[in-house]
Design a protein around this motif. Structure first.
Motif, PDB file in Angstrom:
ATOM      1  N   ALA A   1      27.404   2.602  44.759  1.00  0.00           N
ATOM      2  CA  ALA A   1      28.614   3.416  44.620  1.00  0.00           C
ATOM      3  C   ALA A   1      29.736   2.906  45.513  1.00  0.00           C
ATOM      4  O   ALA A   1      30.904   2.879  45.115  1.00  0.00           O
ATOM      5  CB  ALA A   1      28.291   4.878  44.953  1.00  0.00           C
ATOM      6  N   SER A   2      29.382   2.479  46.730  1.00  0.00           N
ATOM      7  CA  SER A   2      30.412   1.987  47.649  1.00  0.00           C
ATOM      8  C   SER A   2      30.954   0.627  47.211  1.00  0.00           C
ATOM      9  O   SER A   2      32.130   0.311  47.426  1.00  0.00           O
ATOM     10  CB  SER A   2      29.853   1.884  49.067  1.00  0.00           C
ATOM     11  OG  SER A   2      28.873   0.866  49.163  1.00  0.00           O
TER      12      SER A   2
ATOM     13  N   ARG B   1      17.846   5.980  47.184  1.00  0.00           N
ATOM     14  CA  ARG B   1      19.094   6.586  47.638  1.00  0.00           C
ATOM     15  C   ARG B   1      19.995   5.567  48.331  1.00  0.00           C
ATOM     16  O   ARG B   1      21.195   5.489  48.045  1.00  0.00           O
ATOM     17  CB  ARG B   1      18.787   7.746  48.587  1.00  0.00           C
ATOM     18  CG  ARG B   1      20.027   8.366  49.233  1.00  0.00           C
ATOM     19  CD  ARG B   1      19.659   9.465  50.221  1.00  0.00           C
ATOM     20  NE  ARG B   1      18.702   9.034  51.216  1.00  0.00           N
ATOM     21  CZ  ARG B   1      18.995   8.273  52.269  1.00  0.00           C
ATOM     22  NH1 ARG B   1      20.240   7.851  52.460  1.00  0.00           N
ATOM     23  NH2 ARG B   1      18.051   7.930  53.139  1.00  0.00           N
ATOM     24  N   VAL B   2      19.425   4.785  49.258  1.00  0.00           N
ATOM     25  CA  VAL B   2      20.211   3.772  49.963  1.00  0.00           C
ATOM     26  C   VAL B   2      20.787   2.761  48.969  1.00  0.00           C
ATOM     27  O   VAL B   2      21.947   2.349  49.089  1.00  0.00           O
ATOM     28  CB  VAL B   2      19.343   3.066  51.029  1.00  0.00           C
ATOM     29  CG1 VAL B   2      20.066   1.845  51.604  1.00  0.00           C
ATOM     30  CG2 VAL B   2      18.982   4.037  52.152  1.00  0.00           C
TER      31      VAL B   2
ATOM     32  N   GLY C   1      21.451   3.306  45.773  1.00  0.00           N
ATOM     33  CA  GLY C   1      22.500   3.959  44.997  1.00  0.00           C
ATOM     34  C   GLY C   1      23.775   4.152  45.792  1.00  0.00           C
ATOM     35  O   GLY C   1      24.887   3.989  45.257  1.00  0.00           O
ATOM     36  N   GLU C   2      23.622   4.487  47.064  1.00  0.00           N
ATOM     37  CA  GLU C   2      24.803   4.653  47.908  1.00  0.00           C
ATOM     38  C   GLU C   2      25.559   3.343  48.054  1.00  0.00           C
ATOM     39  O   GLU C   2      26.801   3.324  48.028  1.00  0.00           O
ATOM     40  CB  GLU C   2      24.389   5.187  49.282  1.00  0.00           C
ATOM     41  CG  GLU C   2      23.940   6.643  49.249  1.00  0.00           C
ATOM     42  CD  GLU C   2      23.355   7.113  50.574  1.00  0.00           C
ATOM     43  OE1 GLU C   2      23.128   8.336  50.706  1.00  0.00           O
ATOM     44  OE2 GLU C   2      23.121   6.259  51.458  1.00  0.00           O
ATOM     45  N   PHE C   3      24.816   2.229  48.199  1.00  0.00           N
ATOM     46  CA  PHE C   3      25.506   0.939  48.279  1.00  0.00           C
ATOM     47  C   PHE C   3      26.193   0.614  46.959  1.00  0.00           C
ATOM     48  O   PHE C   3      27.335   0.129  46.945  1.00  0.00           O
ATOM     49  CB  PHE C   3      24.537  -0.189  48.644  1.00  0.00           C
ATOM     50  CG  PHE C   3      25.212  -1.535  48.631  1.00  0.00           C
ATOM     51  CD1 PHE C   3      25.962  -1.950  49.715  1.00  0.00           C
ATOM     52  CD2 PHE C   3      25.142  -2.363  47.512  1.00  0.00           C
ATOM     53  CE1 PHE C   3      26.625  -3.170  49.698  1.00  0.00           C
ATOM     54  CE2 PHE C   3      25.795  -3.581  47.486  1.00  0.00           C
ATOM     55  CZ  PHE C   3      26.545  -3.983  48.591  1.00  0.00           C
TER      56      PHE C   3
ATOM     57  N   ALA D   1      21.998   9.364  43.797  1.00  0.00           N
ATOM     58  CA  ALA D   1      23.043   8.824  44.674  1.00  0.00           C
ATOM     59  C   ALA D   1      24.289   8.388  43.913  1.00  0.00           C
ATOM     60  O   ALA D   1      25.394   8.399  44.467  1.00  0.00           O
ATOM     61  CB  ALA D   1      22.489   7.657  45.485  1.00  0.00           C
ATOM     62  N   ILE D   2      24.121   7.982  42.642  1.00  0.00           N
ATOM     63  CA  ILE D   2      25.289   7.524  41.872  1.00  0.00           C
ATOM     64  C   ILE D   2      25.862   8.616  40.981  1.00  0.00           C
ATOM     65  O   ILE D   2      26.865   8.399  40.293  1.00  0.00           O
ATOM     66  CB  ILE D   2      24.961   6.282  41.014  1.00  0.00           C
ATOM     67  CG1 ILE D   2      23.927   6.621  39.931  1.00  0.00           C
ATOM     68  CG2 ILE D   2      24.478   5.127  41.889  1.00  0.00           C
ATOM     69  CD1 ILE D   2      23.721   5.502  38.911  1.00  0.00           C
TER      70      ILE D   2
ATOM     71  N   LYS E   1      29.739   9.277  40.227  1.00  0.00           N
ATOM     72  CA  LYS E   1      30.470   8.121  40.751  1.00  0.00           C
ATOM     73  C   LYS E   1      31.038   7.233  39.640  1.00  0.00           C
ATOM     74  O   LYS E   1      31.493   6.118  39.901  1.00  0.00           O
ATOM     75  CB  LYS E   1      29.545   7.279  41.645  1.00  0.00           C
ATOM     76  CG  LYS E   1      28.919   8.052  42.793  1.00  0.00           C
ATOM     77  CD  LYS E   1      29.956   8.589  43.756  1.00  0.00           C
ATOM     78  CE  LYS E   1      29.283   9.258  44.946  1.00  0.00           C
ATOM     79  NZ  LYS E   1      30.245   9.842  45.903  1.00  0.00           N
TER      80      LYS E   1
END
Length: 315
Positions: A147-148, A140-141, A143-145, A177-178, A181
């Motif tokens: 996406a950002s 998750r972490v 994927g969040e990065f 997470a993505i 996006k």
């Protein structure tokens, strides 16, 4: 690091195991993969150091430590521990989940305590204690990065680890997470947490796809392999490679502002020390040690990288 133990599982263990309360010498078997890549090398270092320290701390405990370069060797090691040392507890980090599930279940049936580390077994409920990083959180972490870092979306490739339950958890967490996006996964192949294998897989990705915006390598050794292939091909379309596990060389690159390694995600190999230590405590005391001990994953950026940089670390 964030640590938490499953309260529900701990509640079921309010009393110490019976074997923790007599005066006989107890034997703990520790079965882990050999140092086939950097993270495993660090894990081997921490396992040996912990065994050496605990043998001095607890004279009533004996340890048997074995490393294996493949699942078949690990199965043989474990069977030998049971047959020749009659182990009271087994701390096992499976080389692969499926081949080790049956053999570890047999050890459990013999009455031994089972601590499973990291990769997990393919059947739930065999282990008494599970120690691992937060693999869904790791994905998750990551994927969040991703996406950002790609706010307009983009095309990426993914290097997976060895086929295990934790690899599945990481990938599922990343994909969730993505989602939505506008990030397209062009390809997803197993790099087996190995630099050479990942170099080859990345070469294949590069030959198939003329445009790749980023790479999720999901491990620092695989990231090193992927970076080598990108450099050898002279590709300048790839904006960055995201690895993970906190290899000191990669943390240093993030700390120094290297655009190709803008971040990392923690997953400490010292978790094997935690597993051995908690198992030992269960054998020598009345402390409840059943449950899940999960070590959270943290995003490492240039702003906080110094906190996670250990230049003297073996990994």
């Amino acid at each position: 690091m964030k640590h938490f133990v499953s309260g529900l599982a701990l509640a079921a263990a309010l009393a110490a195991p019976a074997w923790a309360q007599d005066g006989e010498t107890k034997v703990i078997g520790v079965s882990i993969p050999a140092a086939t890549h950097g993270w495993a090398g660090g894990m081997n270092y921490f396992a040996q150091a912990t065994v050496d320290r605990l043998e001095e701390t607890y004279p009533q405990l004996d340890f048997v430590l074995a490393t294996a370069s493949d699942p078949a060797k690990q199965v043989n090691d474990i069977e030998d521990m049971v047959a020749t040392r009659n182990i009271d507890a087994l701390v096992v980090l499976p080389f692969e989940s499926e081949p080790l599930t049956g053999p570890v279940q047999n050890v459990k049936a013999s009455g031994a305590w089972i601590t499973v580390v990291d990769r997990g077994l393919s059947q739930e409920g065999i282990e008494d204690l599970y120690v691992a990083g937060d693999n869904p959180g790791f994905g998750r972490v990551s994927g969040e990065f991703m996406a950002s870092a790609l706010p307009e979306g983009g095309k990426i490739v993914v290097l997976r680890g060895i086929p295990t339950t934790i690899d599945n958890e990481r990938v599922e967490g990343f994909q969730a997470a993505i989602e939505g996006k506008n990030i397209e996964i062009l390809g997803m192949e197993h790099g087996d947490w190995n630099r050479d294998k990942s170099f080859t897989v990345m070469q294949d990705f590069l030959s198939k796809h003329p445009q790749i915006d980023a790479v999720w390598a999901s491990d620092d050794d695989m990231a090193v392999g992927a970076l080598g292939a990108i450099e050898a091909a002279g590709r300048d379309d790839i904006k960055f490679v995201l690895g993970g596990a906190g290899m000191k060389e990669m943390i240093k690159r993030t700390m120094d502002g290297d655009a190709m390694i803008p971040a990392n995600v923690t997953y400490p190999p010292s978790m094997i020390a935690t597993a051995i230590e908690i198992t030992a405590v269960g054998l020598v005391s009345q402390a409840p040690v059943s449950g899940d001990f999960i070590i959270g994953s943290v995003l490492v950026t240039p702003e906080n990288a110094e906190t996670y940089y250990y230049p003297d670390s073996p990994f």
